[in-house]
Design an enzyme around this catalytic site. Structure first.
Site, mmCIF file in Angstrom:
data_model
loop_
_atom_site.group_PDB
_atom_site.id
_atom_site.type_symbol
_atom_site.label_atom_id
_atom_site.label_comp_id
_atom_site.label_asym_id
_atom_site.label_seq_id
_atom_site.Cartn_x
_atom_site.Cartn_y
_atom_site.Cartn_z
ATOM 1 N N GLU A 1 42.658 47.872 34.010
ATOM 2 C CA GLU A 1 42.738 46.405 34.049
ATOM 3 C C GLU A 1 42.709 45.844 32.635
ATOM 4 O OE1 GLU A 1 41.089 44.780 38.001
ATOM 5 O OE2 GLU A 1 39.387 45.178 36.713
ATOM 6 N N LYS B 1 34.437 39.533 43.472
ATOM 7 C CA LYS B 1 33.566 39.057 42.382
ATOM 8 C C LYS B 1 32.450 38.183 42.967
ATOM 9 C CE LYS B 1 37.438 39.525 39.299
ATOM 10 N NZ LYS B 1 38.058 39.196 38.028
ATOM 11 N N GLY C 1 42.565 37.363 35.754
ATOM 12 C CA GLY C 1 42.299 35.973 36.101
ATOM 13 C C GLY C 1 43.047 34.969 35.241
ATOM 14 N N SER D 1 45.707 39.933 37.573
ATOM 15 C CA SER D 1 46.692 38.992 38.117
ATOM 16 C C SER D 1 47.757 39.663 38.983
ATOM 17 C CB SER D 1 47.333 38.160 37.003
ATOM 18 O OG SER D 1 46.333 37.412 36.323
ATOM 19 N N ASN E 1 38.628 42.774 45.007
ATOM 20 C CA ASN E 1 37.371 42.553 44.304
ATOM 21 C C ASN E 1 37.039 41.061 44.384
ATOM 22 O OD1 ASN E 1 35.265 42.329 42.489
ATOM 23 N ND2 ASN E 1 36.534 42.728 40.662
ATOM 24 N N GLU F 1 34.066 42.592 33.216
ATOM 25 C CA GLU F 1 33.081 41.502 33.249
ATOM 26 C C GLU F 1 31.655 42.052 33.132
ATOM 27 O OE1 GLU F 1 34.648 39.735 36.812
ATOM 28 O OE2 GLU F 1 36.449 39.208 35.690
ATOM 29 N N HIS G 1 33.574 47.394 35.417
ATOM 30 C CA HIS G 1 34.500 46.257 35.359
ATOM 31 C C HIS G 1 34.291 45.548 34.017
ATOM 32 C CE1 HIS G 1 36.447 42.461 36.114
ATOM 33 N NE2 HIS G 1 37.086 43.047 37.106
HETATM 34 P P1 PGA Z 1 42.501 39.059 39.087
HETATM 35 O O1 PGA Z 1 41.211 40.009 38.898
HETATM 36 O O2 PGA Z 1 43.370 39.728 40.128
HETATM 37 O O3 PGA Z 1 41.939 37.750 39.558
HETATM 38 O O4 PGA Z 1 43.168 38.991 37.771
HETATM 39 C C1 PGA Z 1 41.342 41.412 38.894
HETATM 40 C C2 PGA Z 1 40.003 42.044 38.615
HETATM 41 O O5 PGA Z 1 39.289 41.601 37.707
HETATM 42 O O6 PGA Z 1 39.618 43.035 39.286
#
Ligand code: PGA
Length: 258
Positions: free
Chosen positions: A174, A12, A180, A220, A10, A104, A102
């Protein structure tokens, strides 16, 4: 195992189309150099909309085994929806997967479980695979109600779905506190929730559906922890943010089985 593992990157809101070109070429090269076996792990990139045409061009021209998809989609077919992208626009570009819900988007765009479910429905009806995201915030985890919380997100999104349809989707767990932040859930924490998701699918849609539905972990995930995560019985792949932006780290994760 009847479920083919899936490593989904992903991106983003990162990488313009030139950078996307560079990353996909690099990824293809890494995978080719290591004789990546796509039947042992599907590799998917999920770039911003503006990169999709570029990715399509490279994948088609070089006949790559890499798949690509989108980070979101509209529930409408077309018309006066400024800023939105329809499923038919994505299928026309060869997208095979679409992410929805997601954290976000839930947070910054107020997306509800019902909207997320409607997006998943739309994507499936268009012949693509939905990647339905769920996951709890830190307060919920601290309160110990994370399993209930996640199951309620999934049940609300999939209310009224047939077992046959559910069997075709991918669910991505997640935990928000791990996204992140560098703070990965332990493999046991991730397994606890992914296992609970599969049990809930079995309860609601039958054991056969639960057996074939892929459940990913995200938050992560990186080369260092991917093997341990993938060793868990109910984790079928990962939704990877940061570590998917580098060809070598993402390719290494796709080769978790080696
Ligand atoms: P990350 O993001 O691997 O940077 O933690 C995962 C995601 O939000 O899909």
């Amino acid at each position: 195992m009847s479920r083919t593992p899936l490593m989904a990157g992903n991106w983003k809101m990162n990488l313009d189309h030139l950078e996307a070109n560079h990353l996909v070429q690099g990824l293809a090269m890494e995978l080719r150099d290591h004789n990546h076996d796509y039947s042992r792990c599907e590799v998917l990139v999920i770039p911003p909309f503006t990169d999709i045409r570029t990715v399509q061009t490279i994948v088609d021209a070089d006949e790559l085994g890499i798949k690509y998809g989108a980070q979101d989609v509209s529930i409408h077919d077309n018309g006066a929806y400024t800023g939105e992208i329809s499923t038919s626009m994505l299928t026309k570009l060869g997208c095979t997967y679409v992410v929805m819900g997601h954290s976000e988007r839930r947070e910054y765009h107020n997306e509800s479980d019902e909207l997320v479910g409607a997006k998943a429905r739309k994507v499936l009806d268009a012949g693509m695979t939905p990647i339905l995201c769920c996951g709890e915030a830190l307060e919920v985890r601290k309160a110990g109600t994370h399993v209930e919380f996640v199951l309620s997100q999934i049940r609300a999104a999939l209310a009224g779905w047939s077992a046959q349809d559910v069997a075709q989707i991918v669910i991505a767990y997640e935990p928000i506190w791990a996204i992140g932040t560098g703070e990965t859930a332990t493999a046991e924490d991730a397994q606890e929730v992914c296992g609970a998701i599969r049990s809930a699918l079995a309860q609601d849609f039958g054991a056969e559906t639960a057996e074939v539905t892929r459940v990913l972990y995200g938050g992560s995930a990186k080369p260092d922890n991917i093997k341990e995560l993938m060793a868990q019985p109910d984790i079928d792949g990962a939704l990877i943010g940061g570590a998917s932006l580098k060809a070598d780290s993402f390719a290494e994760m796709a080769r978790f089985y080696a």
